[in-house]
Scaffold this motif. Sequence first.
Motif, PDB file in Angstrom:
ATOM      1  N   ARG A   1       0.823  -1.213   0.000  1.00  0.00           N
ATOM      2  CA  ARG A   1       0.000   0.000   0.000  1.00  0.00           C
ATOM      3  C   ARG A   1       0.852   1.256   0.000  1.00  0.00           C
ATOM      4  NH1 ARG A   1      -3.968  -2.690   4.209  1.00  0.00           N
ATOM      5  NH2 ARG A   1      -5.347  -3.725   2.731  1.00  0.00           N
ATOM      6  N   VAL A   2       1.952   1.231   0.728  1.00  0.00           N
ATOM      7  CA  VAL A   2       2.864   2.372   0.723  1.00  0.00           C
ATOM      8  C   VAL A   2       3.454   2.559  -0.670  1.00  0.00           C
ATOM      9  CG1 VAL A   2       5.073   3.225   1.617  1.00  0.00           C
ATOM     10  CG2 VAL A   2       3.392   2.278   3.180  1.00  0.00           C
ATOM     11  N   ALA A   3       3.846   1.482  -1.307  1.00  0.00           N
ATOM     12  CA  ALA A   3       4.393   1.566  -2.664  1.00  0.00           C
ATOM     13  C   ALA A   3       3.354   2.129  -3.638  1.00  0.00           C
ATOM     14  CB  ALA A   3       4.875   0.203  -3.130  1.00  0.00           C
ATOM     15  N   LEU A   4       2.109   1.712  -3.482  1.00  0.00           N
ATOM     16  CA  LEU A   4       1.044   2.233  -4.335  1.00  0.00           C
ATOM     17  C   LEU A   4       0.822   3.724  -4.091  1.00  0.00           C
ATOM     18  CD1 LEU A   4      -1.073   1.495  -6.457  1.00  0.00           C
ATOM     19  CD2 LEU A   4      -2.644   1.016  -4.580  1.00  0.00           C
ATOM     20  N   SER A   5       0.885   4.145  -2.836  1.00  0.00           N
ATOM     21  CA  SER A   5       0.707   5.578  -2.549  1.00  0.00           C
ATOM     22  C   SER A   5       1.857   6.406  -3.120  1.00  0.00           C
ATOM     23  CB  SER A   5       0.558   5.814  -1.048  1.00  0.00           C
ATOM     24  OG  SER A   5       1.773   5.620  -0.376  1.00  0.00           O
ATOM     25  N   ILE A   6       3.048   5.847  -3.121  1.00  0.00           N
ATOM     26  CA  ILE A   6       4.185   6.545  -3.720  1.00  0.00           C
ATOM     27  C   ILE A   6       4.003   6.651  -5.231  1.00  0.00           C
ATOM     28  CG2 ILE A   6       6.675   6.397  -4.157  1.00  0.00           C
ATOM     29  CD1 ILE A   6       6.897   5.126  -1.333  1.00  0.00           C
ATOM     30  N   ALA A   7       3.503   5.599  -5.840  1.00  0.00           N
ATOM     31  CA  ALA A   7       3.226   5.639  -7.288  1.00  0.00           C
ATOM     32  C   ALA A   7       2.193   6.725  -7.596  1.00  0.00           C
ATOM     33  CB  ALA A   7       2.752   4.280  -7.775  1.00  0.00           C
ATOM     34  N   PHE A   8       1.160   6.828  -6.767  1.00  0.00           N
ATOM     35  CA  PHE A   8       0.165   7.880  -6.962  1.00  0.00           C
ATOM     36  C   PHE A   8       0.756   9.269  -6.737  1.00  0.00           C
ATOM     37  CE2 PHE A   8      -3.276   4.628  -6.458  1.00  0.00           C
ATOM     38  CZ  PHE A   8      -3.874   4.875  -7.687  1.00  0.00           C
ATOM     39  N   ALA A   9       1.727   9.379  -5.844  1.00  0.00           N
ATOM     40  CA  ALA A   9       2.396  10.667  -5.632  1.00  0.00           C
ATOM     41  C   ALA A   9       3.119  11.103  -6.902  1.00  0.00           C
ATOM     42  CB  ALA A   9       3.369  10.580  -4.463  1.00  0.00           C
ATOM     43  N   PHE A  10       3.810  10.165  -7.539  1.00  0.00           N
ATOM     44  CA  PHE A  10       4.496  10.503  -8.786  1.00  0.00           C
ATOM     45  C   PHE A  10       3.498  10.799  -9.909  1.00  0.00           C
ATOM     46  CE2 PHE A  10       8.165   8.218  -6.816  1.00  0.00           C
ATOM     47  CZ  PHE A  10       8.990   9.318  -6.748  1.00  0.00           C
ATOM     48  N   PHE A  11       2.373  10.100  -9.916  1.00  0.00           N
ATOM     49  CA  PHE A  11       1.324  10.398 -10.892  1.00  0.00           C
ATOM     50  C   PHE A  11       0.749  11.798 -10.656  1.00  0.00           C
ATOM     51  CE2 PHE A  11      -3.184  10.073 -12.292  1.00  0.00           C
ATOM     52  CZ  PHE A  11      -2.935   9.982 -13.655  1.00  0.00           C
ATOM     53  N   GLY A  12       0.551  12.152  -9.400  1.00  0.00           N
ATOM     54  CA  GLY A  12       0.090  13.506  -9.062  1.00  0.00           C
ATOM     55  C   GLY A  12       1.090  14.560  -9.496  1.00  0.00           C
ATOM     56  N   CYS A  13       2.367  14.259  -9.352  1.00  0.00           N
ATOM     57  CA  CYS A  13       3.408  15.179  -9.819  1.00  0.00           C
ATOM     58  C   CYS A  13       3.319  15.363 -11.324  1.00  0.00           C
ATOM     59  CB  CYS A  13       4.779  14.649  -9.412  1.00  0.00           C
ATOM     60  SG  CYS A  13       6.133  15.695  -9.935  1.00  0.00           S
ATOM     61  N   PHE A  14       3.073  14.280 -12.048  1.00  0.00           N
ATOM     62  CA  PHE A  14       2.920  14.355 -13.495  1.00  0.00           C
ATOM     63  C   PHE A  14       1.714  15.224 -13.865  1.00  0.00           C
ATOM     64  CE2 PHE A  14       0.737  12.593 -17.243  1.00  0.00           C
ATOM     65  CZ  PHE A  14       1.685  12.899 -18.216  1.00  0.00           C
ATOM     66  N   LEU A  15       0.591  15.043 -13.162  1.00  0.00           N
ATOM     67  CA  LEU A  15      -0.593  15.856 -13.447  1.00  0.00           C
ATOM     68  C   LEU A  15      -0.355  17.339 -13.152  1.00  0.00           C
ATOM     69  CD1 LEU A  15      -3.434  13.534 -12.123  1.00  0.00           C
ATOM     70  CD2 LEU A  15      -2.743  13.927 -14.493  1.00  0.00           C
ATOM     71  N   LEU A  16       0.370  17.629 -12.080  1.00  0.00           N
ATOM     72  CA  LEU A  16       0.706  19.026 -11.791  1.00  0.00           C
ATOM     73  C   LEU A  16       1.629  19.602 -12.863  1.00  0.00           C
ATOM     74  CD1 LEU A  16       1.175  18.794  -7.950  1.00  0.00           C
ATOM     75  CD2 LEU A  16      -0.493  20.231  -9.124  1.00  0.00           C
ATOM     76  N   ALA A  17       2.532  18.781 -13.383  1.00  0.00           N
ATOM     77  CA  ALA A  17       3.401  19.243 -14.474  1.00  0.00           C
ATOM     78  C   ALA A  17       2.585  19.539 -15.726  1.00  0.00           C
ATOM     79  CB  ALA A  17       4.471  18.197 -14.768  1.00  0.00           C
ATOM     80  N   MET A  18       1.582  18.714 -15.989  1.00  0.00           N
ATOM     81  CA  MET A  18       0.706  18.972 -17.138  1.00  0.00           C
ATOM     82  C   MET A  18      -0.093  20.259 -16.935  1.00  0.00           C
ATOM     83  SD  MET A  18       1.519  16.668 -19.208  1.00  0.00           S
ATOM     84  CE  MET A  18       0.399  17.238 -20.444  1.00  0.00           C
ATOM     85  N   SER A  19      -0.534  20.498 -15.717  1.00  0.00           N
ATOM     86  CA  SER A  19      -1.248  21.733 -15.410  1.00  0.00           C
ATOM     87  C   SER A  19      -0.331  22.939 -15.614  1.00  0.00           C
ATOM     88  CB  SER A  19      -1.765  21.695 -13.971  1.00  0.00           C
ATOM     89  OG  SER A  19      -2.451  22.875 -13.652  1.00  0.00           O
TER      90      SER A  19
END
Length: 118
Positions: free
Chosen positions: A90-108
Motif C-alpha cells: 500500500r505504501v508503494a502504491l501511494s508513492i506511485a500515486f504521488a508521482f502520478f500527481g506530480c505528473f498531473l501538476l506538471a501537465m497543469s
Amino acid sequence: MNSYLVGVSAAVALHSLLQLLMTSRMLLRKSSIISSKKHAWLLFASDQVFAFAMMSGGSAASGVTSLNRTGIKHSSLPNFCKPLHSFCDRVALSIAFAFFGCFLLAMSSALDVVWLSE
C-alpha cells in the motif's frame, strides 16, 4: 518521510480542489477560466511548487520504503516488509500515486504556459 508525503498530498489535494471549484464557477458563468496574467502566473507558480514538493516527498518516501523492503545489511535493521507485506504494498502504491500527481501538476503547469504565451 512518509508523513511529509502525506502532508504534501493533503496540501496538493486542497489546492486542486480550490482550482476545480474556481474553474467550475467560471465555466458556469461562461467567462474566461483564467481572468488575468497575474492569475495565470499565480497558478503556474503554485503548480510548480506543489509538483516539486510532490516529487521530493515521493522520492524520500521511496528511499525509506526501499530500505524497509530490503533491510540494511550493515546493521541489525530487519526487513520490515516480510511481516507487513500488505502495508508495504500500500505504501508503494501511494508513492506511485504521488508521482502520478506530480505528473498531473506538471501537465497543469504546461497548460498555464500555453495560456501565458497567448
